[in-house]
Design an enzyme around this catalytic site. Structure first.
Site, PDB file in Angstrom:
ATOM      1  N   ASP A  78       0.822  -1.210   0.000  1.00  9.30           N
ATOM      2  CA  ASP A  78       0.000   0.000   0.000  1.00  9.30           C
ATOM      3  C   ASP A  78       0.856   1.260   0.000  1.00  9.30           C
ATOM      4  OD1 ASP A  78      -2.115  -1.789   0.378  1.00  9.30           O
ATOM      5  OD2 ASP A  78      -2.069  -1.549   2.563  1.00  9.30           O
ATOM      6  N   TYR A 138       5.866 -10.251   7.171  1.00  8.23           N
ATOM      7  CA  TYR A 138       5.772  -8.799   7.338  1.00  8.23           C
ATOM      8  C   TYR A 138       6.138  -8.432   8.770  1.00  8.23           C
ATOM      9  CZ  TYR A 138       3.075  -8.612   2.967  1.00  8.23           C
ATOM     10  OH  TYR A 138       2.670  -8.709   1.661  1.00  8.23           O
TER      11      TYR A 138
END
Length: 291
Positions: A78, A138
Site C-alpha cells: 500500500d 511482514y
C-alpha cells in the site's frame, strides 16, 4: 516451491546500442528490491501518482529499449508501506552482454535513492513472484506512547499511550493458524475465492522501547496485516480483552475489529520460496536498519 532462477556474475559496463544487431532472445528476469515507501502511492502503477512499480518500470523499459515491457511484483504494498524483500519479474529481449551484475549497477544509478535493486537473476523458464512464492513475512513497528528518534520516526506508528504486550501476545496466539480472516481484510472477498488464510506465526516482541509485530503466512488478503496490527494495538491499549480475538474471527465482519494500523510502520520483510523456509526465519529487528 523452489526458486529455479540462476545467478550470473560478469562485467558491469553499460550496454552500447547497436541499431544493426538482430533482436536478442527474450529472458525472464527476477529482481529483489528494497524501498522506503514514504513518498509513493504504493507498489502498483497508478494514473498520475508516483509508485514504486512505475519508477522501476520506466527505468527497465529504457534499459532494455522495450516500451511495452510489463513488470510484476510479488506483493502489492500500500501507499507508504516499505519493503526489504520485494520480488519483481519481467521478460525482455536481452543482449548477451546484459548480465545480472550489470543490470543491478545500471538500475541503481538510474533509480531514486529510496529504491534499490539488491539482486538480479535470469530464470530459465516462466516466473511470476506473485504466484511462485511459498509465503511471506511482514513486520510492523510501533512506538508505544513515546517520542522516537526523528531519523526513523517515519517508519513507526507512534501510539498515544503504552501498550500491554502480554495481552497482545495472548490475542496473537488465538489468531495464529488457519482461519477465515474476513474481519481483518479491507475488502473481504475482493478478487478472492476464499478468505481463509493460514497464518504460520504472529509474534509480538519488544526491543529498545519499540514493539514489533511479525506476521508470517502462506498468503495475505488486502490490508490484512495492517488490520491484524491495528487490532493487536486495540487489545494492548485495553479496549478489549485478548479473548475477544475469538469473537472477532468468528464474526467474519470487518466492522467487528479495530481500525487498521497506519501504513508507515509496515515492512514486507521476507518472501519464501520453499514450503518450510518460514520455520527457520528470524525477522530483522528493527527492519529499518536496512533502509
Amino acid at each position: 516451491m523452489a526458486n529455479t532462477c540462476t545467478d550470473h556474475h560478469n562485467d558491469d559496463a553499460e550496454p552500447a546500442p547497436d541499431a544493426t544487431a538482430p533482436t536478442p532472445p527474450e529472458q525472464t528476469w527476477h529482481l529483489t528490491i528494497a524501498y522506503d515507501g514514504s513518498a509513493y502511492a504504493g507498489w502498483q502503477v497508478q494514473t498520475k501518482q508516483k509508485t514504486v512499480q512505475g519508477e522501476l518500470r520506466t527505468r527497465v523499459r529504457l534499459l532494455f529499449r522495450s516500451p511495452e515491457l510489463k513488470v510484476y511484483g510479488g506483493s502489492r504494498t500500500d501507499a507508504g508501506v516499505h519493503a526489504l524483500d520485494q520480488q519483481v519479474s519481467f521478460t525482455a529481449p536481452t543482449p548477451p552482454d546484459m548480465t545480472p551484475d550489470k543490470l543491478v549497477y545500471v538500475l541503481n544509478r538510474w533509480l531514486p535513492d529510496d529504491i534499490m535493486v539488491l539482486r538480479a537473476r535470469i530464470c530459465p523458464g516462466a516466473f511470476n513472484p506473485r504466484y511462485d512464492n511459498a509465503g511471506k513475512a511482514y513486520t510492523y513497528c510501533i512506538a508505544p506512547g513515546r517520542r522516537v528518534n526523528p531519523l526513523f520516526a517515519r517508519f513507526v506508528w507512534r501510539t498515544p499511550r503504552p501498550l500491554a504486550v502480554p495481552a497482545m501476545r495472548e490475542a496473537a496466539a488465538l489468531l495464529t493458524g488457519e482461519h477465515d480472516f474476513s474481519s481483518f481484510a479491507a475488502n473481504p472477498g475482493y478478487e478472492l475465492e476464499s478468505s481463509v488464510r493460514k497464518l504460520y506465526r504472529l509474534d509480538v516482541s519488544e526491543q529498545h522501547g519499540l514493539i514489533f509485530i511479525n506476521a508470517v503466512g502462506e498468503s495475505f488478503m488486502y490490508k490484512m496485516v495492517r488490520g491484524l496490527a491495528g487490532y493487536l494495538v486495540h487489545i494492548g491499549a485495553g479496549h478489549a480483552p485478548a479473548a475477544d480475538a475469538t469473537r472477532v474471527l468468528a464474526a467474519r465482519d470487518r466492522s467487528q475489529a479495530a481500525d487498521s494500523a497506519p501504513p508507515q510502520g509496515l515492512f514486507l520483510a521476507k518472501v519464501f520460496w520453499n514450503d518450510d523456509e518460514w520455520r527457520h526465519y528470524e525477522p530483522l529487528i528493527p527492519p529499518f536498519t536496512l533502509i
